[in-house]
Design a protein around this motif. Structure first.
Motif, PDB file in Angstrom:
ATOM      1  N   SER A   1       0.850  -1.195   0.000  1.00  0.00           N
ATOM      2  CA  SER A   1       0.000   0.000   0.000  1.00  0.00           C
ATOM      3  C   SER A   1       0.886   1.245   0.000  1.00  0.00           C
ATOM      4  O   SER A   1       2.057   1.175   0.381  1.00  0.00           O
ATOM      5  CB  SER A   1      -0.909  -0.002   1.231  1.00  0.00           C
ATOM      6  N   PRO A   2       0.335   2.402  -0.398  1.00  0.00           N
ATOM      7  CA  PRO A   2       1.128   3.634  -0.398  1.00  0.00           C
ATOM      8  C   PRO A   2       1.654   4.024   0.989  1.00  0.00           C
ATOM      9  O   PRO A   2       2.660   4.714   1.097  1.00  0.00           O
ATOM     10  CB  PRO A   2       0.141   4.683  -0.914  1.00  0.00           C
ATOM     11  N   SER A   3       1.007   3.556   2.042  1.00  0.00           N
ATOM     12  CA  SER A   3       1.460   3.889   3.393  1.00  0.00           C
ATOM     13  C   SER A   3       2.681   3.073   3.824  1.00  0.00           C
ATOM     14  O   SER A   3       3.234   3.308   4.890  1.00  0.00           O
ATOM     15  CB  SER A   3       0.321   3.666   4.396  1.00  0.00           C
ATOM     16  N   GLY A   4       3.086   2.098   3.001  1.00  0.00           N
ATOM     17  CA  GLY A   4       4.249   1.279   3.332  1.00  0.00           C
ATOM     18  C   GLY A   4       3.911  -0.114   3.820  1.00  0.00           C
ATOM     19  O   GLY A   4       4.804  -0.942   4.010  1.00  0.00           O
ATOM     20  N   ASP A   5       2.636  -0.387   4.034  1.00  0.00           N
ATOM     21  CA  ASP A   5       2.225  -1.716   4.490  1.00  0.00           C
ATOM     22  C   ASP A   5       2.393  -2.740   3.368  1.00  0.00           C
ATOM     23  O   ASP A   5       2.340  -2.405   2.184  1.00  0.00           O
ATOM     24  CB  ASP A   5       0.763  -1.712   4.930  1.00  0.00           C
ATOM     25  N   ALA A   6       2.562  -3.985   3.748  1.00  0.00           N
ATOM     26  CA  ALA A   6       2.614  -5.090   2.790  1.00  0.00           C
ATOM     27  C   ALA A   6       1.928  -6.292   3.418  1.00  0.00           C
ATOM     28  O   ALA A   6       1.930  -6.458   4.641  1.00  0.00           O
ATOM     29  CB  ALA A   6       4.055  -5.431   2.429  1.00  0.00           C
ATOM     30  N   SER A   7       1.318  -7.107   2.573  1.00  0.00           N
ATOM     31  CA  SER A   7       0.668  -8.311   3.087  1.00  0.00           C
ATOM     32  C   SER A   7       0.744  -9.402   2.026  1.00  0.00           C
ATOM     33  O   SER A   7       0.938  -9.130   0.846  1.00  0.00           O
ATOM     34  CB  SER A   7      -0.793  -8.030   3.458  1.00  0.00           C
ATOM     35  N   ALA A   8       0.583 -10.623   2.489  1.00  0.00           N
ATOM     36  CA  ALA A   8       0.555 -11.772   1.581  1.00  0.00           C
ATOM     37  C   ALA A   8      -0.088 -12.942   2.314  1.00  0.00           C
ATOM     38  O   ALA A   8      -0.057 -13.013   3.550  1.00  0.00           O
ATOM     39  CB  ALA A   8       1.955 -12.143   1.114  1.00  0.00           C
ATOM     40  N   VAL A   9      -0.671 -13.826   1.529  1.00  0.00           N
ATOM     41  CA  VAL A   9      -1.230 -15.070   2.066  1.00  0.00           C
ATOM     42  C   VAL A   9      -0.560 -16.212   1.312  1.00  0.00           C
ATOM     43  O   VAL A   9      -0.446 -16.177   0.080  1.00  0.00           O
ATOM     44  CB  VAL A   9      -2.764 -15.133   1.888  1.00  0.00           C
ATOM     45  N   PHE A  10      -0.108 -17.202   2.066  1.00  0.00           N
ATOM     46  CA  PHE A  10       0.564 -18.374   1.505  1.00  0.00           C
ATOM     47  C   PHE A  10      -0.239 -19.610   1.883  1.00  0.00           C
ATOM     48  O   PHE A  10      -0.701 -19.730   3.018  1.00  0.00           O
ATOM     49  CB  PHE A  10       1.985 -18.503   2.055  1.00  0.00           C
ATOM     50  N   HIS A  11      -0.382 -20.534   0.933  1.00  0.00           N
ATOM     51  CA  HIS A  11      -1.109 -21.779   1.181  1.00  0.00           C
ATOM     52  C   HIS A  11      -0.115 -22.925   1.296  1.00  0.00           C
ATOM     53  O   HIS A  11       0.769 -23.070   0.442  1.00  0.00           O
ATOM     54  CB  HIS A  11      -2.095 -22.043   0.037  1.00  0.00           C
ATOM     55  N   ALA A  12      -0.245 -23.723   2.345  1.00  0.00           N
ATOM     56  CA  ALA A  12       0.630 -24.876   2.569  1.00  0.00           C
ATOM     57  C   ALA A  12       0.226 -25.998   1.613  1.00  0.00           C
ATOM     58  O   ALA A  12      -0.780 -26.661   1.816  1.00  0.00           O
ATOM     59  CB  ALA A  12       0.546 -25.331   4.021  1.00  0.00           C
ATOM     60  N   GLU A  13       1.046 -26.180   0.567  1.00  0.00           N
ATOM     61  CA  GLU A  13       0.722 -27.121  -0.512  1.00  0.00           C
ATOM     62  C   GLU A  13       1.334 -28.508  -0.322  1.00  0.00           C
ATOM     63  O   GLU A  13       0.717 -29.505  -0.655  1.00  0.00           O
ATOM     64  CB  GLU A  13       1.236 -26.565  -1.844  1.00  0.00           C
ATOM     65  N   HIS A  14       2.589 -28.543   0.151  1.00  0.00           N
ATOM     66  CA  HIS A  14       3.324 -29.804   0.301  1.00  0.00           C
ATOM     67  C   HIS A  14       4.143 -29.769   1.586  1.00  0.00           C
ATOM     68  O   HIS A  14       4.475 -28.697   2.084  1.00  0.00           O
ATOM     69  CB  HIS A  14       4.281 -30.020  -0.888  1.00  0.00           C
TER      70      HIS A  14
END
Length: 144
Positions: A97-110
């Motif tokens: 985001s422009p405010s400097g935030d970052a996010s992500a979602v990861f799925h446990a596949e193996h």
């Protein structure tokens, strides 16, 4: 499961109340649900979790929420978190985001181990100078 059933005597003269009990499935009866029956969990990691190791199970999601900040004309921004092994932890969403935030979602596949990393950098406003410091963030996820 307990149920009620009415039963008549063979000659039809008397009625009796009979209790019927069904046996529960062995795993459920002992509180040992299989991994497939367990609902997927969401593990949430934030700025303070850098250096942390966590365990996830197949099907779980690991969410990373990193918060940037501004001070004295400087904005400290995070890169989008990335997985070192997309076969083990596949990123399904992510951004900044422009405010400097970052996010992500990861799925446990193996099954296996993956490291999630991001980097915080300084972005100066006009007329300001940033210190030449890059702050790494990482967490290790073991998928079982």
């Amino acid at each position: 499961m307990v149920g009620m059933k009415w039963s008549a005597a063979p000659w039809g003269m008397a009625l009796a109340l009979v209790t019927v009990t069904a046996a529960a499935a062995p795993a459920a009866a002992h509180g040992q649900a299989s991994d497939r029956a367990r609902p997927a969990q969401r593990i949430v990691l934030a700025n303070a979790d850098t250096g942390r190791s966590v365990t996830a199970r197949l099907g779980d999601d690991v969410e990373v929420r990193l918060t940037g900040h501004r001070e004295h004309g400087l904005t400290y921004t995070w890169s989008t978190p990335a997985s070192s092994n997309s076969t083990v932890l596949r990123r399904t969403a992510g951004g900044t985001s422009p405010s400097g935030d970052a996010s992500a979602v990861f799925h446990a596949e193996h099954r296996g181990t993956a490291t999630i990393t991001a980097v915080r950098r300084c972005r100066p406003a006009p007329g300001h100078l940033c210190p030449l410091v890059v702050l790494p963030w990482k967490a290790t996820v073991e998928v079982q």
